[in-house]
Structure formats: C-alpha cells, structure tokens
Design an enzyme around this catalytic site. Structure first.
Site, PDB file in Angstrom:
ATOM      1  N   HIS A  52       0.760  -1.334  -0.146  1.00  0.00           N
ATOM      2  CA  HIS A  52      -0.075  -0.204  -0.251  1.00  0.00           C
ATOM      3  C   HIS A  52       0.617   1.145  -0.152  1.00  0.00           C
ATOM      4  O   HIS A  52       1.194   1.378   0.851  1.00  0.00           O
ATOM      5  CB  HIS A  52      -1.143   0.028   1.069  1.00  0.00           C
ATOM      6  CG  HIS A  52      -2.271   0.828   1.123  1.00  0.00           C
ATOM      7  ND1 HIS A  52      -3.235   0.678   1.774  1.00  0.00           N
ATOM      8  CD2 HIS A  52      -2.092   2.097   1.155  1.00  0.00           C
ATOM      9  CE1 HIS A  52      -4.024   1.931   1.427  1.00  0.00           C
ATOM     10  NE2 HIS A  52      -3.207   2.751   1.027  1.00  0.00           N
ATOM     11  N   HIS A  77       0.822   4.897  -2.130  1.00  0.00           N
ATOM     12  CA  HIS A  77       1.015   5.791  -3.007  1.00  0.00           C
ATOM     13  C   HIS A  77       1.940   6.755  -3.628  1.00  0.00           C
ATOM     14  O   HIS A  77       2.776   7.201  -2.874  1.00  0.00           O
ATOM     15  CB  HIS A  77       0.146   6.939  -2.164  1.00  0.00           C
ATOM     16  CG  HIS A  77      -1.735   5.839  -2.148  1.00  0.00           C
ATOM     17  ND1 HIS A  77      -2.572   5.952  -3.276  1.00  0.00           N
ATOM     18  CD2 HIS A  77      -1.706   5.452  -0.588  1.00  0.00           C
ATOM     19  CE1 HIS A  77      -3.357   5.336  -1.988  1.00  0.00           C
ATOM     20  NE2 HIS A  77      -3.073   5.533  -1.249  1.00  0.00           N
ATOM     21  N   THR A 126      -2.395   7.093  -9.431  1.00  0.00           N
ATOM     22  CA  THR A 126      -3.766   7.239 -10.488  1.00  0.00           C
ATOM     23  C   THR A 126      -3.191   8.034 -11.636  1.00  0.00           C
ATOM     24  O   THR A 126      -3.138   8.966 -11.582  1.00  0.00           O
ATOM     25  CB  THR A 126      -4.464   8.502  -9.466  1.00  0.00           C
ATOM     26  OG1 THR A 126      -4.436   8.729  -8.214  1.00  0.00           O
ATOM     27  CG2 THR A 126      -6.330   8.725  -9.778  1.00  0.00           C
ATOM     28  N   GLY A 168      -8.741   8.388  -2.170  1.00  0.00           N
ATOM     29  CA  GLY A 168      -9.214   9.401  -2.073  1.00  0.00           C
ATOM     30  C   GLY A 168      -9.706  10.213  -1.398  1.00  0.00           C
ATOM     31  O   GLY A 168      -9.869   9.012  -0.032  1.00  0.00           O
ATOM     32  N   GLU A 187     -11.738   4.366   6.376  1.00  0.00           N
ATOM     33  CA  GLU A 187     -11.245   6.200   7.054  1.00  0.00           C
ATOM     34  C   GLU A 187     -12.372   7.182   7.624  1.00  0.00           C
ATOM     35  O   GLU A 187     -11.189   8.003   8.593  1.00  0.00           O
ATOM     36  CB  GLU A 187     -10.196   6.315   5.636  1.00  0.00           C
ATOM     37  CG  GLU A 187      -8.736   6.179   5.831  1.00  0.00           C
ATOM     38  CD  GLU A 187      -7.677   6.733   4.481  1.00  0.00           C
ATOM     39  OE1 GLU A 187      -8.644   6.835   2.943  1.00  0.00           O
ATOM     40  OE2 GLU A 187      -6.475   7.139   4.768  1.00  0.00           O
TER      41      GLU A 187
HETATM   42  C1  6MZ Z   1      -6.811   8.091   0.971  1.00  0.00           C
HETATM   43  C2  6MZ Z   1      -4.849   8.461  -0.171  1.00  0.00           C
HETATM   44  C3  6MZ Z   1      -4.523   8.634   0.940  1.00  0.00           C
HETATM   45  O1  6MZ Z   1      -2.379   8.963  -6.811  1.00  0.00           O
HETATM   46  O2  6MZ Z   1      -1.327  10.626  -7.533  1.00  0.00           O
HETATM   47  N1  6MZ Z   1      -4.257   8.869  -1.190  1.00  0.00           N
HETATM   48  N2  6MZ Z   1      -6.713   8.174  -0.851  1.00  0.00           N
HETATM   49  N3  6MZ Z   1      -6.094   7.407   1.904  1.00  0.00           N
HETATM   50  C4  6MZ Z   1      -5.622   7.922   2.165  1.00  0.00           C
HETATM   51  N4  6MZ Z   1      -4.551   8.200   3.229  1.00  0.00           N
HETATM   52  C5  6MZ Z   1      -4.169   9.545   3.319  1.00  0.00           C
HETATM   53  N5  6MZ Z   1      -3.021   8.737   0.380  1.00  0.00           N
HETATM   54  C6  6MZ Z   1      -2.975   8.986  -0.615  1.00  0.00           C
HETATM   55  O3  6MZ Z   1      -0.825   9.466  -4.850  1.00  0.00           O
HETATM   56  C7  6MZ Z   1      -1.385  10.437  -4.296  1.00  0.00           C
HETATM   57  C8  6MZ Z   1      -3.206   9.869  -4.400  1.00  0.00           C
HETATM   58  O4  6MZ Z   1      -3.631   8.911  -3.480  1.00  0.00           O
HETATM   59  C9  6MZ Z   1      -4.566   8.825  -2.245  1.00  0.00           C
HETATM   60  C10 6MZ Z   1      -5.190  10.417  -2.796  1.00  0.00           C
HETATM   61  O5  6MZ Z   1      -6.107   9.940  -4.352  1.00  0.00           O
HETATM   62  C11 6MZ Z   1      -4.241  11.123  -3.444  1.00  0.00           C
HETATM   63  O6  6MZ Z   1      -4.222  12.230  -4.421  1.00  0.00           O
HETATM   64  P1  6MZ Z   1      -1.429   9.605  -6.503  1.00  0.00           P
HETATM   65  O7  6MZ Z   1       0.097   8.590  -7.091  1.00  0.00           O
END
Ligand code: 6MZ
Length: 357
Positions: free
Chosen positions: A18, A20, A103, A192, A222
């Site tokens: 997990h 991002h 994303t 998101g 969340e």
């Molecule tokens: C929900 C999250 C997140 O996709 O642009 N993102 N969504 N909860 C969280 N917990 C803190 N942390 C990150 O990476 C950034 C995107 O990941 C999601 C959000 O949509 C954020 O804009 P990418 O690479």
C-alpha cells in the site's frame, strides 16, 4: 527509536502493498520542483515549503497537500523521475516486492492522457538502475542486463480510482488497467478523500474489473461511514486498506470474510484517524491471526519508511524479531501476483531467516 532495531528492520526483506506514488515522493524532490515553479511565478515557494514541512495534518489537510503535490509533479518527465526515485527508495530498504499504486491523470492542457501518464510511469520503472526489476506477470520483462548480479525486486502496479471521479472516468481507468496487464498492472484501488463521492458511483467499474480478473483493493473505513463499509465488505474485495472506523457488526463481517487488511500505522496516527497507537486495531487483528500487512501509505507525506513501520509495530506492540520476521514473510500470501513469484519470494525469506533471527 532504537538505531540497531531500526537497522535490523531495514535488513529484513519486506513486501510493500500500500504505497501511493505521489505520496511517496522525497521531500528534497518536492522542494526542487517547487523552487523551479516558484522561479517561474507559478507558485509561491515559501507557502509550499510551509505546507510540506508541516508534521501533523488532519485527513482533510492531507488531501489539500495532495492537490499541491500534483501541481508540482504532474508532467510526463516529472512522473518518470518520481517513479524511478520511489522504486529505488523502496529497493534501498530491502523491499523485495512492491505494489505501487497511482491515479492515472488526464490533463488536456499539457497533452496528458491517462495512458500517457502511465507510459511516463513505466518509463520511470525502466530507468531504475540500482536494482533489477521484474515487472511483468509472465516474468519476461525486466530491466536486467546480461549476467547482472544486482539485487532483484518485483514491482507491480495498481491503478487508483480517485473518489472525485465519475463512473465513466473510473471505467476508463479499469480499461486502461486491462490494456496494461502485460506491463505489470495487476489491479485497481479505490482511494481519495473518503468524504467525497459515493460507493454506487464506482461500483460498476469495480464490478467490471473484478469480472475481468483484476485484483481489487479498497480504501475502507477511513471515516465512520458504516453503510459504505458494509457495502464494501459485501463486495468482497481482495484486500482493503486502513479499516479504522468500523462498528462492531462490520468488524465481525470483516473478520469472518477474512479479507486481508493493509495497515498503515503512521498514516493513521498522523491523520488522527486513530487517536493513539496503543488502541490501534492492529493488536486485535494480529491476536486473532487475521490476514494483515504493514504498509507505508505515503512515505513522503508522513516522513516514514517501511522499516520504520515495522520498527514502530515492534516497539508499540512488543513484538520480537521472530514475530516481526514472520509478519514480513506472511505478507507474501496477500500479494496480487502468481504462485511463481510467491515461491521465489519465499526462497528469499528462507535465505534471510538464517542470518536474521
Ligand atoms: C485515501 C489516499 C491516501 O495516486 O496521485 N491517497 N487516499 N486515503 C489516504 N490516506 C492518507 N493517501 C493517498 O497518489 C496520491 C493520491 O493517492 C490517494 C489520493 O487520491 C491522493 O491524491 P497518486 O500517485
């Protein structure tokens, strides 16, 4: 934080499920990008600096920060750069299998489509030079050079649907994932701002993805939206992230469905989704041997690393080296890759266990 214990956590092979992409960017890179845009007059550098340096943020503030990060990172060459750096950072702390999620973004003003965004990501992956990367499900595509003896790392991608997106946009992302299966895209994530959007908007695309054999992981719980949590569990995703705000009934459902949970300790504490580490639901799940995996979520935004997350679990919940090693190894069961990859990873852990426990 005890240094020797942290170093031990670094040396353990680890599985990250997990993470991002845009949340895992190095601060130094964000500053460099902000300086360039500051010089061009697009942003005010000191404003950005203050936001990036802030330590504790509510969940709401985190999403404002992501909007800012996206301004800094979203052009093709920067996407390529951050992908390379993020993969190399995970490799540097002994992550042997990484599922990186991002994303796909469309931005007509710079000629970016969701596909071209992902092509830029793939270019970043191919540019990784510190390790050999296996990123194809068939094991055919690697950046391996002949006779290389470098460390090997598996990388797979999950395409995220942002909760701000429409059903059509979500469907476009799923179709893109199907198109890119041979390039290591294995599944779909829903993420998101959890107070934005409705489950029913994303369901058609997620259903289609599942029918087509893509793996699904959902950000679930969340915020305490019990109706949505129930609907998500009933959907039977292959994994969920967070699982913070469940009522008793949903908690029971989750446990009986045995859906693996991606646990992001620092993220939950920093965003105040969980008020204190000693009441974190990790403890309950761990005691009951519910499938779970420690993850970073956004190592850049929350100034953490996977080794730090393991170290935090060890010091907060009193787990010894044997338990920590087992926790790292058991994550292999929950990866979205085939049995060949799992067998190979188990061999890596077998090698490591002799030295580390
Ligand atoms: C929900 C999250 C997140 O996709 O642009 N993102 N969504 N909860 C969280 N917990 C803190 N942390 C990150 O990476 C950034 C995107 O990941 C999601 C959000 O949509 C954020 O804009 P990418 O690479």
């Amino acid at each position: 934080m005890n240094r020797e214990e942290l170093e031990w956590c670094v040396s353990v092979p680890k599985v990250e499920l997990h993470a991002h992409l845009n949340g895992s960017v190095r601060n130094s890179t964000l500053f460099e990008l902000a300086r360039v845009l500051g010089d061009k007059g697009v942003i005010v550098f000191s404003d950005v600096e203050n936001v990036i340096m802030k330590d504790d943020r509510t969940l709401h503030e985190v999403f404002k920060l992501f909007d800012l990060i996206h301004i800094l990172t979203t052009d093709h060459s920067t996407v390529t750069r951050i992908t390379k750096e993020v993969i190399e950072d995970f490799a540097a702390e002994n992550v042997v299998y990484l599922e990186l999620r991002t994303t796909p973004k469309r931005n007509d003003s710079i000629g970016m489509s969701k596909r071209s965004y992902m092509d830029a990501v793939m270019e970043g992956l191919r540019a990784v030079s510190s390790v050999d990367v296996d990123y194809s499900p068939a094991g055919l595509k690697t950046n391996t050079f002949n006779g290389s003896t470098r460390k090997k790392m598996y990388v797979r991608f999950l395409l995220s649907i942002d909760r701000r997106e429409s059903t059509e946009a979500a469907m476009e992302t799923v179709k893109l994932a199907l198109e890119m299966r041979d390039l290591g895209v294995v599944g779909i994530d829903l993420s998101g701002n959890p107070i934005v959007g409705n489950w029913s908007t994303f369901l058609p695309a997620l259903k289609f993805a599942k029918e087509q054999g893509l793996y699904i992981t959902l950000h679930c719980g969340e915020v305490p939206n019990q109706e949505e949590i129930k609907a998500m569990i009933d959907f039977l995703p292959h994994r969920i992230g967070h699982a913070c705000c469940f009522d008793e009934e949903n908690w029971r459902k989750l446990k009986s469905a045995k859906i693996p949970v991606e646990i992001c300790l620092t993220s939950n504490i920093r965003t105040e989704t969980i008020s204190s580490i000693d009441i974190h639901h990790f403890v309950d799940l761990y005691k009951e041997k519910h499938p779970l995996v420690l993850c970073t979520d956004d190592s850049g935004v929350f100034s953490t690393s996977l080794s730090r997350e393991y170290n935090l679990a060890s010091s907060s919940f009193g787990l010894g080296k044997t338990e920590m090693f087992q926790l790292a190894e058991i994550a292999i069961n929950f990866i979205f890759a085939d049995d060949g990859v799992k067998t190979d990873l188990r061999a890596t852990f077998e090698e490591a266990v002799k030295k580390l426990t």
